[in-house]
Motif scaffolding. Structure first.
Motif, short mmCIF file in Angstrom:
data_model
loop_
_atom_site.label_atom_id
_atom_site.label_comp_id
_atom_site.label_asym_id
_atom_site.label_seq_id
_atom_site.Cartn_x
_atom_site.Cartn_y
_atom_site.Cartn_z
N ARG A 51 0.84 -1.21 0.00
CA ARG A 51 0.00 0.00 0.00
C ARG A 51 0.87 1.25 0.00
O ARG A 51 1.81 1.35 0.78
CB ARG A 51 -0.88 -0.02 1.26
N SER A 136 -8.49 -2.49 4.16
CA SER A 136 -9.07 -3.76 3.69
C SER A 136 -7.96 -4.81 3.52
O SER A 136 -6.83 -4.47 3.17
CB SER A 136 -9.81 -3.53 2.38
N ASN A 138 -6.48 -7.00 1.56
CA ASN A 138 -6.21 -7.48 0.20
C ASN A 138 -4.92 -6.83 -0.26
O ASN A 138 -4.49 -5.83 0.32
CB ASN A 138 -7.35 -7.05 -0.74
MG MG Z 1 -8.88 -0.97 0.41
#
Ligand code: MG
Ligand code: AMP
Length: 314
Positions: A51, A136, A138
């Protein structure tokens, strides 16, 4: 790293309290949790997901008392939303407390806060020593995970523990509303629609981001929700979809002729619940194109339209 899968909230919270990253179930999508006071765990969230570090994390709390641990101010509008949607699928952006690490907020003066409604999530959060920052669960850019198997498939070997629980009943990420500004601004569509927010706080507006303008919610500028297959939008306002080999259909209407695979949902709630897992299933089956029917722009239909729109922008 060995990834432990457990049904025990005690085991999962023990790992989290030891500065490890733990995925856990919520009613929107699965979250990837870290103790907000642990720089190590926060850093590991970004590494595990890939991320970008300028995309802030939502802090998960189990009670109103915990909101006060992370927010410095709770305006009246926020109080109203909290009374109605804590617990629930609504994230509030509030001015942050000094104690909240810039790693959580990506350096912003505000913090996103949500109280999930799943009893297993609440039980887990109660056993964690501090509020839990959780995006989230993922790999960045991929559809969010709505069941523990998908979380495990994406993140095994990269995180310490997965708390196994029920599938996420809503299936799309929370609505985000910024209450650090007046009037409140809805930044992301979710299960709580703008109409519902306006019934409670009539001044609430929807944020519009012009192209080339910095979005108020940093995450909105990134590629999102994308299956490997190409997503093509369908509906009255789009060119006619024609089924082809290795293509799939998801929507509320019957599929066009010639698609290899299809999912017809009875309403927008079912569509939201199944959308991301359908994307994942199509990828496993090496589907090349997914035709997605845009649902009516009402209720959770708005959130589905938003996710489809962004999944189709490659
Ligand atoms: Mg997300
Ligand atoms: P995810 O949890 O993966 O759905 O991502 C969280 C979303 O919340 C991202 O789009 C972030 O940009 C947004 N977000 C988190 N904190 C803030 C904040 N303080 N201000 C605006 N948006 C935020």
């Amino acid at each position: 790293m060995q990834t432990i899968v457990t049904e025990s909230v005690d085991v999962a919270a023990t790992w989290l309290n030891r500065s490890e990253v733990v995925a856990f179930p919520t009613e929107t999508v699965y979250g990837l949790g870290a103790d907000i006071t642990s720089e190590k765990a926060l850093g590991n969230i970004f590494t595990a997901k890939g991320r970008p570090s300028d995309n802030p994390l939502i802090v998960h709390v189990h009670s109103f008392e915990q909101v006060k641990e992370v927010a410095s101010e709770i305006p009246e509008s926020a109080g109203t939303f909290i009374r109605h949607f804590f617990p629930g699928p609504l994230t509030l952006i509030l001015k942050k407390n000094m104690a909240v690490s810039p790693l959580v907020t990506a350096g912003l003066p505000t913090v996103g806060i949500r109280c999930p409604s799943y009893p297993v999530a609440i039980e887990f959060l109660k056993r964690c020593h501090h509020p839990v920052a959780a995006p989230s669960a993922n790999i960045s850019g991929r559809p969010s995970s709505t069941d523990w198997e998908t979380v495990y498939g994406d993140l095994k070997g990269k995180i310490r523990c997965v708390l196994k629980g029920p599938r996420s009943t809503i299936g799309l990420e929370s609505t985000i509303v910024d209450c650090s500004v007046d009037p409140p601004r809805m930044l992301r569509y979710g299960a709580v629609s703008l109409e519902i927010l306006r019934k409670l706080v009539p001044e609430t507006i929807a944020a519009t981001t012009q192209k080339h303008q910095q979005p108020k919610s940093p995450g909105l500028k990134y590629l999102h929700y994308s299956p490997s297959a190409r997503v093509i939008l369908c509906g009255p306002e789009y060119p006619l979809c024609k089924g082809e080999e290795n293509s799939a259909w998801i929507g509320l209407s019957p599929p066009p002729e010639g698609v290899t695979k299809n999912l017809v949902c009875k309403d927008s709630e079912e569509y939201a619940y199944k959308l991301f897992s359908f994307f994942r299933e199509c990828d496993r089956e090496k589907i090349a194109v997914i035709f997605c029917e845009m649902p009516p722009p009402e209720g959770i239909g708005q959130a589905i339209r938003d996710r489809l729109q962004r999944a189709s922008e490659v």
